[in-house]
Scaffold this motif. Structure first.
Motif, mmCIF file in Angstrom:
data_model
loop_
_atom_site.group_PDB
_atom_site.id
_atom_site.type_symbol
_atom_site.label_atom_id
_atom_site.label_comp_id
_atom_site.label_asym_id
_atom_site.label_seq_id
_atom_site.Cartn_x
_atom_site.Cartn_y
_atom_site.Cartn_z
ATOM 1 N N ALA A 139 0.829 -1.207 0.000
ATOM 2 C CA ALA A 139 0.000 0.000 0.000
ATOM 3 C C ALA A 139 0.865 1.260 0.000
ATOM 4 N N ARG A 140 1.944 1.250 0.760
ATOM 5 C CA ARG A 140 2.849 2.404 0.756
ATOM 6 C C ARG A 140 3.517 2.581 -0.597
ATOM 7 N N LYS A 141 3.927 1.488 -1.218
ATOM 8 C CA LYS A 141 4.555 1.567 -2.536
ATOM 9 C C LYS A 141 3.598 2.151 -3.568
ATOM 10 N N LEU A 142 2.320 1.845 -3.422
ATOM 11 C CA LEU A 142 1.304 2.358 -4.345
ATOM 12 C C LEU A 142 0.793 3.736 -3.956
ATOM 13 N N GLY A 143 1.233 4.237 -2.815
ATOM 14 C CA GLY A 143 0.810 5.550 -2.359
ATOM 15 C C GLY A 143 -0.617 5.602 -1.846
ATOM 16 N N ILE A 144 -1.157 4.468 -1.437
ATOM 17 C CA ILE A 144 -2.534 4.427 -0.948
ATOM 18 C C ILE A 144 -2.628 4.169 0.552
ATOM 19 N N CYS A 145 -1.489 4.229 1.222
ATOM 20 C CA CYS A 145 -1.461 3.976 2.664
ATOM 21 C C CYS A 145 -1.214 5.306 3.375
ATOM 22 N N PRO A 146 -2.086 5.683 4.300
ATOM 23 C CA PRO A 146 -1.912 6.958 4.995
ATOM 24 C C PRO A 146 -0.736 6.937 5.977
#
Length: 149
Positions: A139-146
């Motif tokens: 999720a962080r790699k995809l930029g969708i993790c806050p």
């Protein structure tokens, strides 16, 4: 060899713990396979017979090993990926998973399949921790993790 050395340098220093957990999986699977081989001899179940129509005890020993084999690919995937960012946490989660695998087998070996539930719960805790870490990385790699690291 130079490329391999450079790739190893990219891994976190604590990744060795993750590798040890992966090797632990190999030893647990070897122990389970040895137990199946011993049970084959004890109960006179020749290869290539996978399960016996007459011997439930052998079937429980065989099933414990088969279940571990079925779950090894996903365990190793999430262990190795989660370990890239969370090596110590992943190694501990991997150890919990492996302890659960052993407890699962010991419960199954009683001949009462339901006795594997405690081992199943223990290994599930380890697996869920690894899955959560892996999903967080993705999720962080995809930029969708806050959350941030």
């Amino acid at each position: 060899m130079a490329l391999q050395s450079k790739l190893l340098q990219l891994l976190p220093p604590e990744y060795g713990y993750v590798i040890f957990a992966g090797v632990g999986n190999t030893f647990v699977n070897m122990w389970l396979a040895i137990n199946v081989a011993r049970a084959r001899k004890r109960y006179d179940i020749p290869l290539p017979i996978m399960y016996s129509a007459e011997n439930g005890q052998f079937n429980c020993i065989q099933r414990a090993h088969q279940n571990a084999v079925e779950n090894s690919p996903q365990f190793l995937f999430v262990l190795m990926v989660a370990g890239l960012e969370y090596p110590k946490t992943s190694a501990v989660a991997g150890l919990i998973y492996l302890v659960g695998r052993i407890a699962f087998a010991q419960g199954y070996y009683t001949g009462t399949p339901g006795n594997h539930k405690y081992g199943c719960m223990i290994s599930t805790v380890g697996m869920l921790a690894l899955v959560a870490n892996t999903v967080c990385i993705a999720a962080r790699k995809l930029g969708i993790c806050p959350c941030t690291r």
